[in-house]
Write an enzyme that holds these catalytic residues in place. Structure first.
Site, PDB file in Angstrom:
ATOM      1  N   ASP A 443      -2.047  -3.914 -11.852  1.00 44.34           N
ATOM      2  CA  ASP A 443      -1.413  -3.617 -13.138  1.00 44.34           C
ATOM      3  C   ASP A 443      -0.153  -2.781 -12.962  1.00 44.34           C
ATOM      4  OD1 ASP A 443      -3.227  -1.656 -12.263  1.00 44.34           O
ATOM      5  OD2 ASP A 443      -3.544  -0.858 -14.272  1.00 44.34           O
ATOM      6  N   ALA A 472      -4.455   2.178 -12.970  1.00 42.98           N
ATOM      7  CA  ALA A 472      -4.064   3.183 -11.967  1.00 42.98           C
ATOM      8  C   ALA A 472      -3.158   2.566 -10.921  1.00 42.98           C
ATOM      9  CB  ALA A 472      -5.310   3.761 -11.284  1.00 42.98           C
ATOM     10  N   GLU A 476      -2.784   5.062  -4.206  1.00 50.82           N
ATOM     11  CA  GLU A 476      -2.287   6.435  -4.200  1.00 50.82           C
ATOM     12  C   GLU A 476      -3.275   7.375  -4.889  1.00 50.82           C
ATOM     13  OE1 GLU A 476      -0.422   3.804  -4.990  1.00 50.82           O
ATOM     14  OE2 GLU A 476       0.962   3.795  -3.291  1.00 50.82           O
TER      15      GLU A 476
END
Length: 572
Positions: A443, A472, A476
């Site tokens: 996304d 998200a 990371e």
């Protein structure tokens, strides 16, 4: 007989492209390039207009990979050009032939502060093979020929090239006797054979090997037949990379992709064909391939000698080098370790089958959302053998590399260039309208070029876009959670409904939260393409890349295990 009329530079530019079979240009219109844009329309060359200039270069990139010919993009001055910097850097690092034609202010306004006036050429120079302003109308065909040949890799590594032509120059007329017709006579791609003495040296090296390993990259594309015959003759095991995925079919007895680490550790001869030894191959370091002599084959210096020199180096077209070596080798050497080869292949088959079978059983995360592997389980059943698969993202890319069935494949590449998925998918579906095209994107990566779903709809690019939505930047986020005291900062997104966005642009869109719905949703998406599936997945599935250190960024090597081996080597 009437004398031929003089032509404008804009007309000559289109003549030049048409002579090379260019049937589409990707771009975004602006006044500085309107004279060429108009001529493209007059000549019936397809213009694939986009919502952001960088996406045009990404589309040209994918078109080049799939067609084998340089991709052409065209953008206007100022931000039109600067929006392309990342995409041009991506093509350059990937050694993909892309020619970007930019606009710039008329010569008379140079350095006066003109509209959209900026030093495009200086900006582009570090990320291209060549960057120039073409100010002299009489030489434009000559200069375009040089630019096109440089992008294609005629005498140098292929890659990205930028040229710009001031708008007043585009309108100037060039007399027929001045516009040399030789530049409208395209030359066939150069193919050159290896030195016979090098071939004999390579044959001896292969004959002495007990555990030969072949590794391929982009420079081996187009050499599938010679490569398979070479593998059959030598008995070597084989690893592809993301640049050459499915070049050798997975059913071939040489393929040992699931045993990559062991194969590289234990091989006594590494044969590198058309591949840079970059971070994805451990730079060819003795820490990663500790026991191997090296044979390199390439038609440019990056693929021939960068980072590790070969004991033997064949400077040649990959297919011709493979054919020559196959003729020079009588067959597998008597000392070939066939038990090693068999053990690698058997374990590869076992691991691959086990992994594929487990995709459909991957458990939901602690948040209750499905595991991303459920997407790939459904795709295994849905994809035809000639499907084109594209992966884009951070965390999801790791799952895709493992879970996607072997097909024609593109991904974010050595640059780790997020946002390529939607443009690549559009270009692929336009070039191969009769083949399935599916893009799997995270996304976060989707958001970078999300507006290009509008381009897919407008141009009838029948791709299926699957957004793995975990709200998200997850690789990371996991790095922060695991290695920085759980302090998650700036790595979460909203649980946005991307299917609703797609429907707003006229695509078929569906949000999928139940893995049992995936097979039907994918089937319906292909039937109604262009289509977008927003698949809600868990944040709590640890990808192999997250576990191996790509988020953490080790000191010497990209992967933790390789970095530890490198540190041990450097300590002596």
């Amino acid at each position: 007989m009437a004398a031929a009329a003089a032509k404008t530079v804009a007309e000559l530019v289109v003549d030049f492209l048409a002579a090379r079979g260019v049937d589409r240009v990707f771009g975004l219109q602006g006044g500085h390039i309107q004279p060429i844009w108009d001529q493209l329309g007059i000549r019936g060359v397809r213009i694939v207009d986009v919502r952001d200039e960088g996406a045009a270069v990404h589309m040209a990139h994918a078109h080049a990979v799939l067609s084998g010919q340089p991709g052409i993009a065209m953008v206007t001055a100022g931000p039109g050009v600067t929006n392309c910097v990342t995409a041009m850097a991506n093509a350059q690092l990937e050694r993909v032939p892309v020619l970007l034609i930019g606009g710039c202010a008329p010569v008379a306004q140079d350095d006066l502060g003109p509209l959209q006036g900026i030093a495009h050429v200086d900006i582009m120079r570090p990320v291209t093979r060549q960057s120039r302003t073409l100010r002299f109308a009489d030489n434009v065909l000559r200069d375009l020929d040089k630019a096109y040949a440089t992008a294609a890799g005629d005498g140098n590594p292929p890659g990205a090239v930028y040229v710009e032509i001031p708008t007043d120059v585009l309108r100037r007329k060039v007399a027929p006797k001045v516009a040399l017709r030789e530049y409208l006579d395209p030359k066939p791609p150069r193919r050159f054979a290896p030195d016979p003495e090098d071939v004999q040296r390579a044959a001896r090296l292969i004959g002495e090997a007990k555990r030969p390993l072949v590794l391929t990259g982009r420079g081996a594309l187009g050499a599938a037949g010679p490569l398979v015959r070479f593998l059959d003759r030598t008995g070597a095991v084989y690893l592809d990379t993301q640049e050459s995925r499915n070049l050798v079919q997975g059913e071939h007895a040489s393929v040992v992709g699931a045993m990559r680490g062991r194969a590289m550790q234990e091989a006594d001869l590494l044969i590198v064909i058309g591949r840079k030894l970059d971070y994805q191959t451990g730079y060819g370091s003795p820490a990663v391939v500790p026991n191997a002599r090296i044979l390199r084959i390439g038609d440019n210096w990056e693929e021939l000698r960068e980072n590790r020199r070969g004991e033997v180096e064949l400077f040649a077209t990959a297919a011709l080098a493979l054919e020559a070596m196959t003729k020079a080798i009588e067959g597998p050497a008597g000392g070939l370790d066939q038990a090693w080869t068999k053990s690698l292949r058997d374990e590869h088959v076992r691991r691959s089958a086990k992994y594929a079978a487990a995709l459909a059983e991957a458990p939901a995360g602690k948040d209750g959302h499905m595991h991303p592997n459920r997407i790939f389980a459904a795709l295994h059943a849905a994809l035809r053998p000639d499907a084109i698969t594209i992966a884009d993202g951070g965390d999801i890319l790791s799952f895709a590399r493992m879970g996607l069935p072997p097909r024609t494949y593109l991904d974010s590449g050595a640059f780790g260039c997020l946002g390529v998925g939607i443009p690549y998918g559009v270009a692929a579906a336009l070039f191969h309208p009769d083949r399935q095209v599916v893009v799997i994107t995270g996304d976060g990566a989707f958001g970078i070029n999300a507006m290009e779903v509008d381009s897919a709809k407008r141009h009838g690019a029948k791709a299926v876009f699957i957004v793995a939505n975990n709200a998200a930047w997850n690789i990371e986020r996991l790095d922060q959670e695991m290695n920085y005291g759980g302090r998650v900062v700036g790595t979460t997104l909203a649980w946005s409904d991307y299917a609703a966005m797609a429907r707003a642009f006229g695509l078929h869109g569906e949000r999928v939260t139940d893995p049992g719905r995936l097979p039907g949703a994918i089937e319906e998406a292909f039937a109604k393409a262009p289509a977008l599936l927003d698949v809600v997945v868990t944040r709590h599935a640890l990808s192999s890349d997250a576990g191996k250190g790509l988020g953490f960024v080790p000191e010497y090597q990209a992967l933790t295990a390789w970095d530890e081996a490198e540190q041990a080597r450097r300590k002596g």
